[in-house]
Scaffold this active site. Sequence first.
Site, mmCIF file in Angstrom:
data_model
loop_
_atom_site.group_PDB
_atom_site.id
_atom_site.type_symbol
_atom_site.label_atom_id
_atom_site.label_comp_id
_atom_site.label_asym_id
_atom_site.label_seq_id
_atom_site.Cartn_x
_atom_site.Cartn_y
_atom_site.Cartn_z
ATOM 1 N N SER A 1 0.811 -1.224 0.000
ATOM 2 C CA SER A 1 0.000 0.000 0.000
ATOM 3 C C SER A 1 0.842 1.271 0.000
ATOM 4 O O SER A 1 1.868 1.349 0.686
ATOM 5 C CB SER A 1 -0.893 0.001 1.242
ATOM 6 N N TYR B 1 -2.173 5.254 -4.425
ATOM 7 C CA TYR B 1 -3.265 6.188 -4.166
ATOM 8 C C TYR B 1 -2.938 7.477 -4.900
ATOM 9 O O TYR B 1 -1.793 7.946 -4.870
ATOM 10 C CB TYR B 1 -3.391 6.485 -2.668
ATOM 11 N N THR C 1 -5.582 2.500 -7.245
ATOM 12 C CA THR C 1 -6.884 2.363 -6.567
ATOM 13 C C THR C 1 -7.757 3.563 -6.910
ATOM 14 O O THR C 1 -7.362 4.707 -6.696
ATOM 15 C CB THR C 1 -6.676 2.247 -5.044
ATOM 16 N N LYS D 1 -7.492 -0.889 -9.761
ATOM 17 C CA LYS D 1 -8.148 -1.559 -8.627
ATOM 18 C C LYS D 1 -9.367 -0.752 -8.194
ATOM 19 O O LYS D 1 -9.242 0.437 -7.878
ATOM 20 C CB LYS D 1 -7.169 -1.680 -7.460
ATOM 21 N N HIS E 1 -13.172 -2.028 -2.243
ATOM 22 C CA HIS E 1 -12.333 -1.634 -1.107
ATOM 23 C C HIS E 1 -12.765 -2.371 0.164
ATOM 24 O O HIS E 1 -12.680 -1.839 1.270
ATOM 25 C CB HIS E 1 -12.411 -0.123 -0.877
ATOM 26 N N GLY F 1 -12.677 -8.988 -1.659
ATOM 27 C CA GLY F 1 -13.861 -8.582 -0.898
ATOM 28 C C GLY F 1 -14.568 -9.778 -0.304
ATOM 29 O O GLY F 1 -15.175 -10.568 -1.012
#
Length: 399
Positions: free
Chosen positions: A141, A164, A190, A269, A293, A325
Amino acid sequence: MTNRRSFLEFLAASPLLAGLPAADVLAQATSLKNATDALDVFDFEAMARRLLPPAHWGYLSTGVEGDVTLKANSTAYSRYQLRTRRFVDVSRIDMAMHLFGESFNSPIVLAPVSSQGAFHPEGEVASARAAKNRNQLQLFSTQATRSIEDVSKARGKPVWFQLYTSDSFAVTTRLLQRAEAAGCPVVAITVDLPAGRNTVTLSRLMREDARPCAACHGTGGPSGNGNIVATKPMFAGIETQGVRMQSASLTWDFIKRVKDVTKMKVMIKGLESGEDAALAVEHGADGIVVSNHGGRATETGRATLESLPEVVRAVGGRIPVLVDGGVRRGTDAFKALALGANAVCIGRAYIWGLASFGEQGVDRVLEMLNTELRLAMAGCGTRSLEEITPAALIDARAG
Ligand SMILES: Cc1cc2nc3c(=O)[nH]c(=O)nc-3n(C[C@H](O)[C@H](O)[C@H](O)COP(=O)(O)O)c2cc1C
């Protein structure tokens, strides 16, 4: 009772145990001495809930608003049953997953989960060691608490980078350059949080936490005025003053802009519709992660398992499609693979293991999910990922 966890929750609510807080009863009944004592990922969920401070548990477990999308993700898996086949030689099952020239032991992937230091002191490094041990793909991340270089080193090879976006393309470029310099072959952008979110469960649990957030987070903390994202190692040396870590104005040309400044493969994503999947291919995306998410973006959305078939149809095999998910079982992964996913990412499930036992916990989660997936494959007479097709599923809704 549908499972052991509901049974324990039932026990905790019993008048016989009145006086003991419900969470304590649950925790005592589910305490593990070693990671290998866990029988399924829910054993780690109960332990993580006991170990983590309320605010951190809140951050991990929250969805948005009434957590409807969050719940939909996991319940969607019960729509399908497995269609077994017999007299197939399943003495050798090959779960190997190949993606962008890399090979992994199975299609179970560690999704990018931010701030893993909030769950275990070794954070992303512990997850990376487990991923290395099991040879599983790990996504890193933008908001990780450890550096991408340290995590790649612990993984034994470069991890894949999750990006991000912000309102500054200069910041985006710097992040991409750092990931590329660390050797990352793939970036997953994302796109499911264009304009913030409303994490009600997190806010409720933060109120239960007596500790002042600023004591650890400084002014960048959740209740401070600073920018918590920009305090993460990925932003070291990058000027973020005045930069908003949101990008409500992004449009499809962003993929080309990213491709112009990086050699990494570019995945998107956070797509959930056939229209967006077709547009992603048209604009040059190299892969898609069907994701909402983990129910942390748009409320009362559709379960990702329900979105998967239309994305797979629109893509038509031109690029790989991953999904995440609500995956808590190897059978869940099997169902997603049968509906056309090339690989299946897990989020909370491995963080429960991380919070409970660090590296050993993540390792055990991977071991259990891989075992469950292998059993599902054997039961359905599918000896490789290619052999897992919709024919292996019964749709309970089809009647
Ligand atoms: C605590 C937490 C932090 C997350 N952080 C990120 C992140 O930094 N970047 C990202 O793309 N997705 C993030 N996600 C979403 C996951 O990548 C993934 O989509 C989701 O967890 C899958 O659902 P599951 O938790 O039900 O398996 C996060 C999810 C959780 C639970």
